[in-house]
Scaffold this active site. Structure first.
Site, PDB file in Angstrom:
ATOM      1  N   SER A 245       0.637  -1.199  -0.136  1.00  0.00           N
ATOM      2  CA  SER A 245       0.066  -0.162  -0.035  1.00  0.00           C
ATOM      3  C   SER A 245       0.974   1.205   0.040  1.00  0.00           C
ATOM      4  CB  SER A 245      -1.027   0.051   1.165  1.00  0.00           C
ATOM      5  OG  SER A 245      -0.192   0.191   2.358  1.00  0.00           O
TER       6      SER A 245
ATOM      7  N   SER B 215     -10.828  -9.695   4.711  1.00  0.00           N
ATOM      8  CA  SER B 215     -10.547 -10.438   5.916  1.00  0.00           C
ATOM      9  C   SER B 215     -11.729 -10.633   6.586  1.00  0.00           C
ATOM     10  CB  SER B 215      -9.537  -9.378   6.619  1.00  0.00           C
ATOM     11  OG  SER B 215      -8.500  -9.335   6.088  1.00  0.00           O
TER      12      SER B 215
ATOM     13  N   ASP C  13      -1.335  -1.560  -3.974  1.00  0.00           N
ATOM     14  CA  ASP C  13      -2.423  -1.659  -3.537  1.00  0.00           C
ATOM     15  C   ASP C  13      -3.221   0.134  -3.377  1.00  0.00           C
ATOM     16  OD1 ASP C  13      -4.872  -2.689  -2.538  1.00  0.00           O
ATOM     17  OD2 ASP C  13      -4.247  -2.993  -0.563  1.00  0.00           O
TER      18      ASP C  13
END
Length: 311
Positions: free
Chosen positions: A50, A216, A82
């Site tokens: 990220s 998640s 990301d």
């Protein structure tokens, strides 16, 4: 085996009714835990960075960690940006050795999102780099991504053909009910993915790779481990794994997993230090944390993604 881009990886996942795990990396132990699981289970994977991780660990350190992982891990691995939020960030990653980038223009209006994604794709493709874009907005908080519930929106299937055709992107992240972070649903709220939207997108984009962000599952074991050792994480509810497995059998070819890794690592470190308060050697508490990453990734590959023995 050198780093690969995601084109063949996602094509095989689509045709084989499984998904590739895209695991966020921030340091050496996370990279080692992920790739140990991939090597043992013969699974391809996407190691993704990220913008926040890049700021924390530095582009060069992260890419060198991934280069080391490639040497040690004889399975297909891709390095992916990301939630890139600008052309400049995507360009820097493309020029710096990434094999895949995400340009996230979901906060822009439709036409501006198209223009930005098209610009990135036009730069990336001649350099052998794949591009992911996002249509629709996920709620939640993850690094620099912060979207309140009232700003979130489901993907409109009527837009996906036009968006992909005009941008030339290689995969599309859609919003069907997942969200970033550990707090995905309110207490008592039943988690539910909009499979009707996913089916309509698949119908309009046959064979095209779809991506799920914010996927998640917030495994209770690690939430309880954190809370039992001084943490405060009440009512953390994630996406049921059976829903993710169902999505992986459809058009979803890439599933992003970050919060589960953070929870596993943090819970394990908290438990270790609580039980061993006199220890101060980082290797002592990072070793079990690395093992926790390995176990959670092994579980995801085997139970959720279906990517074992697909390398």
């Amino acid at each position: 085996m050198p780093l690969v881009n995601t084109k063949d990886m996602l094509k095989k996942a689509y045709e084989g009714n499984y998904a590739i795990g895209a695991f966020n990396v921030n340091n050496m132990e996370i990279v080692q835990g992920i790739t140990k699981a991939c090597k043992e289970l013969n699974s391809p994977a996407i190691l993704q960075v990220s913008a926040g991780a890049r700021k924390y660990a530095n582009h060069t350190y992260l890419t060198k960690l991934v280069e080391a992982a490639v040497i040690e891990t004889p399975v297909p691995l891709a390095l992916h940006l990301d939630h890139g939020d600008s052309f400049e960030l995507c360009k820097s990653c493309i020029d710096g050795g990434f094999t895949s980038v995400m340009i996230d223009g979901s906060h822009l209006d439709y036409e501006d999102n198209i223009a930005l994604a098209k610009k990135v794709a036009e730069y990336a493709h001649p350099r052998g780099v794949e591009v992911e874009a996002e249509l629709g907005r996920l709620a939640g908080i993850e690094d620099d991504v912060n979207v309140s519930l009232d700003k979130a929106s489901y993907t409109d299937p009527a837009q996906v053909e036009d968006f992909v055709e005009r941008t030339g992107v290689d995969s599309l992240a859609i919003a069907i009910g997942t969200s970033h972070g550990a707090y995905k649903f309110k207490p008592g709220q039943k988690p539910q993915l909009r499979f009707d939207i996913l089916k309509e997108v698949e119908k309009r984009l046959p064979g095209f790779p779809i991506v799920l962000h914010g996927a998640s599952s917030v495994i209770p074991e690690f939430v309880e481990m954190i809370n039992a050792n001084g943490g405060q994480m009440p009512d953390a509810i994630g996406i049921p794994e059976e829903m993710l497995r169902e999505a992986a059998k459809m058009a979803v070819c890439k599933i992003n997993i970050d919060s589960d890794l953070r929870l596993a690592m943090t819970g394990t470190i908290r438990k270790y230090l609580n039980e061993n308060p006199s220890h101060f050697d980082p290797r002592q508490y990072l070793s079990p944390a690395r093992e926790a990453i390995y176990k959670i990734v092994s579980h995801k590959i085997s139970t959720v993604l279906g990517s074992a023995n697909k390398a």
